[in-house]
Design a protein around this motif. Structure first.
Motif, mmCIF file in Angstrom:
data_model
loop_
_atom_site.group_PDB
_atom_site.id
_atom_site.type_symbol
_atom_site.label_atom_id
_atom_site.label_comp_id
_atom_site.label_asym_id
_atom_site.label_seq_id
_atom_site.Cartn_x
_atom_site.Cartn_y
_atom_site.Cartn_z
ATOM 1 N N ALA A 53 18.407 18.217 7.321
ATOM 2 C CA ALA A 53 18.461 18.858 6.003
ATOM 3 C C ALA A 53 17.356 18.334 5.082
ATOM 4 C CB ALA A 53 19.830 18.643 5.379
ATOM 5 N N THR A 54 16.890 17.124 5.296
ATOM 6 C CA THR A 54 15.904 16.500 4.395
ATOM 7 C C THR A 54 14.509 16.448 5.039
ATOM 8 O OG1 THR A 54 16.470 14.336 5.266
ATOM 9 C CG2 THR A 54 17.644 15.020 3.290
ATOM 10 N N ARG A 55 14.269 17.347 5.961
ATOM 11 C CA ARG A 55 13.056 17.305 6.785
ATOM 12 C C ARG A 55 11.772 17.019 5.999
ATOM 13 N NH1 ARG A 55 8.988 19.877 9.340
ATOM 14 N NH2 ARG A 55 9.089 19.999 11.600
ATOM 15 N N GLU A 56 11.512 17.806 4.958
ATOM 16 C CA GLU A 56 10.239 17.674 4.226
ATOM 17 C C GLU A 56 10.088 16.307 3.580
ATOM 18 O OE1 GLU A 56 7.842 19.830 4.585
ATOM 19 O OE2 GLU A 56 9.255 20.943 5.838
ATOM 20 N N PHE A 57 11.213 15.744 3.159
ATOM 21 C CA PHE A 57 11.145 14.467 2.428
ATOM 22 C C PHE A 57 11.010 13.293 3.396
ATOM 23 C CE2 PHE A 57 13.069 17.756 -0.038
ATOM 24 C CZ PHE A 57 12.220 17.747 -1.130
ATOM 25 N N ILE A 58 11.593 13.463 4.579
ATOM 26 C CA ILE A 58 11.385 12.463 5.633
ATOM 27 C C ILE A 58 9.909 12.471 6.044
ATOM 28 C CG2 ILE A 58 11.853 11.965 8.077
ATOM 29 C CD1 ILE A 58 14.776 12.694 7.524
#
Lengths: 66, 256
Positions: free
Chosen positions: B163-168
């Motif tokens: 769900a947090t792909r871009e921020f990871i």
């Protein structure tokens, strides 16, 4: 004294080692806190408990997150 | 080929899969560890049961690095207390910091996590903080002495995936410490994807614990993590903006 949140009727003067034995805890597999201070294993035999003491005995359990 | 080493807290690991030990029968731990090829396993610290009830330590194979977590902590002070107790249990100085104020989504308290990281790093712990993927907080964790940063993919235990792909991805690009993706990864393909992105390792528990066949799913995760790492090291092929591009020769067709 309180052990892991339960009031116990042990008399004053017992050592940490003696309490662990009576409570059926395995000394090698636990860590002990007395009134929020960690007691190192070397001191289990010479640390004496009072009536008012609060003792926590912890060990590892299965866990990933939370 | 150059050796691909995963260094954490001054130790070298071959496996990039950190396995959780919660929510499944302790008797399956050994099989799960072996099938996963995992070398690090997480544990919780709780009030002890009496010795007649058995101990998880009897089920963990030799040579596995233990990563105790501070689950149950609601602030930095409680996390420090749990970490010290875990070290007193005599299994090394690794600790995964988990601090939650919220019991519905189990989201970590980033500010308290920075505080606990600083205190425990000063005490000589190898600190792996579980965090919500925020670049500023990740930088604070670096300065606080963290050994790695563990951003969540989705809420703990949800199996919802990245769900947090871009921020990871931002953390992977900007932070010099290993980024270990923890929580929410539900399938091997998601573990593979985050490894392809350049994550240093993946931690999973619920995806395995809730699978039909636990050791088999541990094995599937192990393979996916290896595949993702290899793909990352290979350098992924480019994506075509539009249209197709033949990969067979454009000459010698059997036609006029």
């Amino acid at each position: 004294m309180r052990i892991n949140g339960v009031q116990k009727q042990y008399h004053s003067g017992l050592t940490v080692s003696e309490i662990l034995m009576r409570e059926n805890f395995e000394k090698e597999r636990v860590a002990v806190e007395l009134n929020e201070e960690i007691i190192s294993k070397d001191d289990y035999d010479n640390t004496v408990l009072k009536d008012t003491d609060v003792m926590e005995v912890v060990s590892f359990m299965g866990g990933g997150s939370q | 080929m150059k050796q691909d080493r995963f260094m954490l807290g001054g130790q070298e690991f071959q496996s990039r899969f950190i396995l959780g030990s919660g929510k499944y029968n302790v008797e399956l731990i050994q099989a799960a560890v072996e099938q996963a090829g995992a070398q690090i396993i997480t544990l919780a610290v709780r009030r002890a049961n009496s010795s007649s009830e058995g101990n998880i330590m009897d089920f963990i194979p030799e040579g596995i690095t233990l990563l105790p977590n501070t689950s149950g902590a609601r602030n930095a002070q409680e996390a420090v207390r749990i970490a010290r107790l875990s070290r007193e249990l005599g299994c090394g100085n690794f600790v995964k910091i988990e601090i939650m104020r919220d019991s519905k989504y189990l989201l970590p308290d980033n500010q308290e996590t920075v505080k606990a990281t600083e205190l425990l790093a000063k005490e000589g712990f190898v600190v792996l903080p579980y965090m919500y993927p925020d670049l500023n907080i990740a930088r604070d964790l670096v300065n606080a002495g963290a050994a790695a940063v563990m951003p969540l993919a989705a809420p703990i235990g949800s199996n919802k995936g990245l769900a947090t792909r871009e921020f990871i991805k931002i953390l992977i690009d900007e932070i010099d410490l290993p980024i270990i993706v923890d929580a929410g990864i539900g399938r091997p393909s998601q573990a593979c994807e985050v490894m392809e992105m350049g994550a240093a390792a993946v931690m999973a528990n619920t995806a395995i614990a809730t699978a039909g066949d636990i050791p088999k799913m541990a094995s599937a995760f192990g393979k996916a993590i290896e595949a993702g790492r290899e793909a990352y090291l290979s350098g992924l092929g480019r994506v075509q903006e539009s249209g197709g591009e033949a990969s067979s020769p454009l000459t010698g067709f059997l036609r006029d």
